[in-house]
Design an enzyme around this catalytic site. Structure first.
Site, PDB file in Angstrom:
ATOM      1  N   SER A 174       0.830  -1.205   0.000  1.00  0.00           N
ATOM      2  CA  SER A 174       0.000   0.000   0.000  1.00  0.00           C
ATOM      3  C   SER A 174       0.861   1.249   0.000  1.00  0.00           C
ATOM      4  CB  SER A 174      -0.870   0.055   1.254  1.00  0.00           C
ATOM      5  OG  SER A 174      -1.519  -1.143   1.461  1.00  0.00           O
ATOM      6  N   HIS A 184      -1.273  -2.837  -6.805  1.00  0.00           N
ATOM      7  CA  HIS A 184      -1.996  -2.528  -5.568  1.00  0.00           C
ATOM      8  C   HIS A 184      -3.506  -2.636  -5.760  1.00  0.00           C
ATOM      9  CE1 HIS A 184      -3.119   0.549  -2.276  1.00  0.00           C
ATOM     10  NE2 HIS A 184      -3.113  -0.664  -1.798  1.00  0.00           N
ATOM     11  N   GLU A 223      -3.820  -0.089  -8.792  1.00  0.00           N
ATOM     12  CA  GLU A 223      -2.730   0.852  -9.082  1.00  0.00           C
ATOM     13  C   GLU A 223      -1.516   0.018  -9.502  1.00  0.00           C
ATOM     14  OE1 GLU A 223      -3.286   4.611  -6.017  1.00  0.00           O
ATOM     15  OE2 GLU A 223      -2.421   2.785  -5.223  1.00  0.00           O
ATOM     16  N   ASN A 270      -3.760   6.065  -1.521  1.00  0.00           N
ATOM     17  CA  ASN A 270      -3.471   6.136  -0.089  1.00  0.00           C
ATOM     18  C   ASN A 270      -2.937   7.492   0.341  1.00  0.00           C
ATOM     19  OD1 ASN A 270      -4.496   3.838   0.962  1.00  0.00           O
ATOM     20  ND2 ASN A 270      -2.696   2.619   0.477  1.00  0.00           N
TER      21      ASN A 270
HETATM   22  N1  CAA Z   1     -17.635 -11.034  -2.248  1.00  0.00           N
HETATM   23  C1  CAA Z   1     -18.779 -10.954  -2.951  1.00  0.00           C
HETATM   24  N2  CAA Z   1     -19.754 -10.077  -2.666  1.00  0.00           N
HETATM   25  C2  CAA Z   1     -19.590  -9.267  -1.605  1.00  0.00           C
HETATM   26  C3  CAA Z   1     -18.418  -9.291  -0.795  1.00  0.00           C
HETATM   27  C4  CAA Z   1     -17.417 -10.226  -1.173  1.00  0.00           C
HETATM   28  N3  CAA Z   1     -16.262 -10.339  -0.508  1.00  0.00           N
HETATM   29  N4  CAA Z   1     -18.528  -8.358   0.178  1.00  0.00           N
HETATM   30  C5  CAA Z   1     -19.733  -7.769   0.019  1.00  0.00           C
HETATM   31  N5  CAA Z   1     -20.357  -8.304  -1.057  1.00  0.00           N
HETATM   32  C6  CAA Z   1     -21.667  -7.925  -1.598  1.00  0.00           C
HETATM   33  C7  CAA Z   1     -22.782  -8.190  -0.606  1.00  0.00           C
HETATM   34  O1  CAA Z   1     -23.305  -9.484  -0.767  1.00  0.00           O
HETATM   35  C8  CAA Z   1     -23.795  -7.129  -0.969  1.00  0.00           C
HETATM   36  O2  CAA Z   1     -24.572  -7.536  -2.041  1.00  0.00           O
HETATM   37  P1  CAA Z   1     -26.102  -6.993  -2.179  1.00  0.00           P
HETATM   38  O3  CAA Z   1     -26.015  -5.487  -2.190  1.00  0.00           O
HETATM   39  O4  CAA Z   1     -26.556  -7.553  -3.485  1.00  0.00           O
HETATM   40  O5  CAA Z   1     -26.802  -7.542  -0.984  1.00  0.00           O
HETATM   41  C9  CAA Z   1     -22.945  -5.978  -1.490  1.00  0.00           C
HETATM   42  O6  CAA Z   1     -21.657  -6.514  -1.802  1.00  0.00           O
HETATM   43  C10 CAA Z   1     -22.824  -4.915  -0.479  1.00  0.00           C
HETATM   44  O7  CAA Z   1     -22.288  -5.481   0.711  1.00  0.00           O
HETATM   45  P2  CAA Z   1     -22.807  -5.138   2.171  1.00  0.00           P
HETATM   46  O8  CAA Z   1     -24.295  -4.946   2.154  1.00  0.00           O
HETATM   47  O9  CAA Z   1     -22.237  -6.161   3.098  1.00  0.00           O
HETATM   48  O10 CAA Z   1     -22.097  -3.809   2.569  1.00  0.00           O
HETATM   49  P3  CAA Z   1     -21.935  -2.454   1.819  1.00  0.00           P
HETATM   50  O11 CAA Z   1     -23.186  -2.074   1.114  1.00  0.00           O
HETATM   51  O12 CAA Z   1     -21.358  -1.505   2.827  1.00  0.00           O
HETATM   52  O13 CAA Z   1     -20.843  -2.733   0.709  1.00  0.00           O
HETATM   53  C11 CAA Z   1     -18.545  -2.458   0.301  1.00  0.00           C
HETATM   54  C12 CAA Z   1     -19.606  -3.234   1.040  1.00  0.00           C
HETATM   55  C13 CAA Z   1     -18.593  -2.795  -1.193  1.00  0.00           C
HETATM   56  C14 CAA Z   1     -17.221  -2.927   0.866  1.00  0.00           C
HETATM   57  C15 CAA Z   1     -18.796  -0.935   0.444  1.00  0.00           C
HETATM   58  O14 CAA Z   1     -19.080  -0.617   1.776  1.00  0.00           O
HETATM   59  C16 CAA Z   1     -17.606  -0.121   0.026  1.00  0.00           C
HETATM   60  O15 CAA Z   1     -17.396   0.119  -1.147  1.00  0.00           O
HETATM   61  N6  CAA Z   1     -16.836   0.352   1.026  1.00  0.00           N
HETATM   62  C17 CAA Z   1     -15.624   1.135   0.799  1.00  0.00           C
HETATM   63  C18 CAA Z   1     -14.506   0.209   0.503  1.00  0.00           C
HETATM   64  C19 CAA Z   1     -13.244   0.947   0.244  1.00  0.00           C
HETATM   65  O16 CAA Z   1     -13.151   2.158   0.279  1.00  0.00           O
HETATM   66  N7  CAA Z   1     -12.193   0.176  -0.015  1.00  0.00           N
HETATM   67  C20 CAA Z   1     -10.873   0.714  -0.206  1.00  0.00           C
HETATM   68  C21 CAA Z   1     -10.155   0.608   1.063  1.00  0.00           C
HETATM   69  S1  CAA Z   1      -8.532   1.259   0.916  1.00  0.00           S
HETATM   70  C22 CAA Z   1      -7.628  -0.022   0.369  1.00  0.00           C
HETATM   71  O17 CAA Z   1      -8.041  -1.107   0.235  1.00  0.00           O
HETATM   72  C23 CAA Z   1      -6.251   0.293   0.003  1.00  0.00           C
HETATM   73  C24 CAA Z   1      -5.255   0.229   1.058  1.00  0.00           C
HETATM   74  O18 CAA Z   1      -4.086   0.081   0.719  1.00  0.00           O
HETATM   75  C25 CAA Z   1      -5.564   0.421   2.464  1.00  0.00           C
END
Ligand code: CAA
Length: 290
Positions: free
Chosen positions: A123, A144, A156, A195
């Site tokens: 990251s 990434h 990325e 990030n």
């Molecule tokens: N596999 C398959 N489907 C999945 C899943 C997985 N691992 N996780 C969630 N889903 C599906 C769920 O089944 C759900 O489907 P439905 O809407 O059809 O019911 C849908 O995705 C939404 O899931 P949830 O209802 O559990 O939760 P949510 O609406 O909050 O969505 C999320 C989850 C997609 C993660 C959303 O909250 C999101 O986009 N969050 C932000 C994530 C983000 O910013 N990530 C980047 C982090 S930074 C990083 O990663 C980089 C680093 O270096 C730190």
């Protein structure tokens, strides 16, 4: 060069998701490695759960679920030499700790076939520094992914000082095959694109919380409703893992200066073992699978 066989080193939050997407979407043959057999078991459990979610939505047939699982093999990290000797692409996804990454990358570089491409899912750590361990640094770059890799569209791709353009093009094509949109980070700089922006915002949310300016739920609600973020910053920290967020901020602080100094609450929570979703407790409580 055609990529057919991929090794994913690490089976944690990112590793299992990347292995899944490589097998499910790109239809690569995948071998996933971890130090601990229980982590591999847990990772396969999470992959099965995720595939079932796609199946229930009608996005994958039962046969496709089975075929995907059939393409994923697991091996202990002690078998690394054997595991990577015949693969075309290696994606290292172990914890965000520079010494551990250097150690594993050195072993990978010694065991991989000369024409293979080695990537790291860091990251924030310098690609050029990690490349110094690799015998062919022109065939090494950052790759990434974002959490959860099964759903997040971005990858990325980071060019180290000695990475060749050919390597960047091959890895970008691999990302597209995995159903992702690649962006190229032309200069190796701590935090890359996302990030550098995200961690500044998450640390500011921690400052607001620590200073008692607003409650947890209101900080998260403010970003969800005011910025249209899918989840608020404190929940997102739990999702990323507080230990990972701390490690990233520490690299950013070292490389880019005190504006990235992690708020002390982050250190305290990591010391207390409140790492977020993966340990069941962070800023929120997270029910653990039985
Ligand atoms: N596999 C398959 N489907 C999945 C899943 C997985 N691992 N996780 C969630 N889903 C599906 C769920 O089944 C759900 O489907 P439905 O809407 O059809 O019911 C849908 O995705 C939404 O899931 P949830 O209802 O559990 O939760 P949510 O609406 O909050 O969505 C999320 C989850 C997609 C993660 C959303 O909250 C999101 O986009 N969050 C932000 C994530 C983000 O910013 N990530 C980047 C982090 S930074 C990083 O990663 C980089 C680093 O270096 C730190």
């Amino acid at each position: 060069m055609e990529i057919k066989k991929v090794a994913v080193i690490g089976a944690g939050v990112m590793g299992h998701g990347i292995a899944q997407v490589a097998a499910q979407v790109a239809k690569f043959d995948v071998v996933m490695l971890s130090r601990s057999l229980s982590t591999l078991e847990k990772a396969m459990g999470m992959i099965k759960d995720s595939l079932q979610k796609f199946h229930k939505k009608g996005l994958l047939t039962e046969d496709q679920v089975k075929e995907t699982l059939g393409r994923i093999h697991t091996m202990p990290l002690s078998d690394l030499e054997r595991a990577v000797s015949d693969v075309d692409l290696i994606i290292e996804t172990i914890a965000e700790d520079i010494e551990s990454k250097k150690n594993v990358l050195l072993q990978i570089s010694k065991a991989a076939k000369p024409e293979s491409i080695i990537t790291t899912n860091t990251s924030s750590i310098s690609i050029t520094e990690l490349a110094s361990l690799i015998s062919k640094p022109e065939r090494f770059c950052g790759m990434h992914f974002f959490n959860p890799p099964q759903l997040m569209k971005l990858v990325e791709i980071i060019k180290g000082a000695r990475t060749s353009d050919e390597t960047i093009n091959i890895v970008a094509e691999v990302a597209r095959k995995m159903g992702k949109e690649p962006v190229i980070v032309k200069k190796d700089c701590a935090g890359f694109i996302v990030n550098r922006i995200l961690m500044a915002a998450l640390n500011e949310a921690l400052n607001l919380f620590w200073e008692g300016i607003a409650e947890r739920d209101d900080i998260d609600k403010a970003c969800e409703l005011g910025l249209n973020w899918p989840m608020g910053p404190l929940k997102l920290l739990d999702y990323i893992g507080l230990d990972t967020a701390l490690a990233i901020l520490e690299v950013l602080e070292k490389e880019l200066g005190p504006r990235f100094k992690p708020n002390q609450i982050l250190k305290q929570m990591v010391r207390a073992g409140f790492l977020g979703r993966k340990t069941g407790r962070g800023f929120y409580e997270w029910p653990q699978p039985a």
